[in-house]
Write a protein that holds these residues in place. Structure first.
Motif, PDB file in Angstrom:
ATOM      1  N   ASP A 214       0.828  -1.210   0.000  1.00 25.17           N
ATOM      2  CA  ASP A 214       0.000   0.000   0.000  1.00 25.17           C
ATOM      3  C   ASP A 214       0.861   1.258   0.000  1.00 25.17           C
ATOM      4  O   ASP A 214       1.888   1.324   0.676  1.00 25.17           O
ATOM      5  CB  ASP A 214      -0.916   0.014   1.220  1.00 25.17           C
ATOM      6  N   ASP A 215       0.427   2.259  -0.753  1.00 25.04           N
ATOM      7  CA  ASP A 215       1.083   3.567  -0.817  1.00 25.04           C
ATOM      8  C   ASP A 215       2.491   3.514  -1.405  1.00 25.04           C
ATOM      9  O   ASP A 215       3.289   4.429  -1.183  1.00 25.04           O
ATOM     10  CB  ASP A 215       1.136   4.231   0.570  1.00 25.04           C
TER      11      ASP A 215
ATOM     12  N   ARG B 281      -0.262   3.953 -10.264  1.00 28.35           N
ATOM     13  CA  ARG B 281       0.729   3.681  -9.222  1.00 28.35           C
ATOM     14  C   ARG B 281       2.164   3.813  -9.730  1.00 28.35           C
ATOM     15  O   ARG B 281       3.094   3.309  -9.105  1.00 28.35           O
ATOM     16  CB  ARG B 281       0.494   2.292  -8.635  1.00 28.35           C
TER      17      ARG B 281
END
Length: 248
Positions: A123-124, A157
């Protein structure tokens, strides 16, 4: 020692009229830096190597930057300059070829290409790539991901960088867990490992065309340097850095 473009000086030498300045794709900066040292030992001529993204260099040449030779990481930017009349006729040649790889931070073993790269990103975190609409490595990477049906999931992303070496640095420093670079870039930094190599048919062939610029100040010496790079000795140097010969 790699010679970055800091200034451009001309001087008289017994064999050559002036120094040479070579604008070269970032992924080929290391090998051209060593080639410049070898050439200076052989001829006494100083060669300044200016590595950056091919798109940046092409635009600088078009704007009048003093380059004798341009080495691009894709034919498109060489074509772009040629169409503007910025490439000397009959001087273009392909120097070497490369492969495209997915890399990860730290050590590891290469395997098959993951079927869901996005699922491997915590995530992130983001996938490091060169600019996907301008820099050859990014263009090749986007094409490969699209071919594999993974671009739509990964596009939001992606961390885009000005050149492929900057994408490599993000992964090497652990700022991005994964990245897409050339095989030669991955081999240059032991802080990363190859996760998998993209299939050759997933992207256009990765070749490095080189040519003398139309405004070269030392065209004869530039031609001699290019001929040496294409010789058996020059090609052996490229091979040592992981580049492969161009196949017809």
């Amino acid at each position: 020692m790699l010679r970055f473009l800091l200034s451009f000086w001309l001087f008289a030498a017994p064999a050559w009229a002036a120094d040479l300045t070579v604008f070269v794709a970032a992924s080929m900066g290391d090998v051209l830096g060593e080639a410049a040292d070898v050439w200076e030992d052989k001829t006494g001529q100083h060669v300044t190597i200016a590595p950056a993204g091919s798109s940046v260099l092409a635009r600088q040449i078009a704007a009048g930057a003093p380059a004798d030779i341009f080495v691009s990481a894709s034919p498109e930017w060489m074509d772009w300059l040629d169409q503007k009349g910025m490439i000397a006729p009959d001087t273009r040649r392909d120097l070497a070829a490369n492969a495209l790889v997915l890399i990860g931070h730290g050590s590891g073993e290469a395997g098959d290409m993951p079927t869901d790269i996005a699922a491997l990103l915590p995530d992130d975190t983001r996938l490091a790539m060169a600019l996907v609409d301008a820099v050859p490595a990014g263009i090749y990477g986007k094409a490969a991901l699209a071919h594999l049906g993974q671009w739509d999931a990964l596009a939001p992303r992606v961390a885009q960088t000005d050149n492929v070496r900057s994408a490599l640095a993000l992964v090497a420093l652990g700022e991005a867990p994964l990245g897409i670079v050339y095989a030669t870039d991955a081999a240059s930094d032991d802080r990363v490992h190859v996760v998998a190599q993209f299939p050759e048919d997933s992207h256009p062939p990765i070749t490095y065309p080189a040519a003398i610029t139309a405004d070269a100040l030392n065209a004869d010496a530039a031609r001699a340097f290019l001929e040496w790079l294409a010789s058996a000795e020059g090609q052996a140097l490229f091979a040592r850095y992981g580049f492969v010969p161009v196949t017809e």
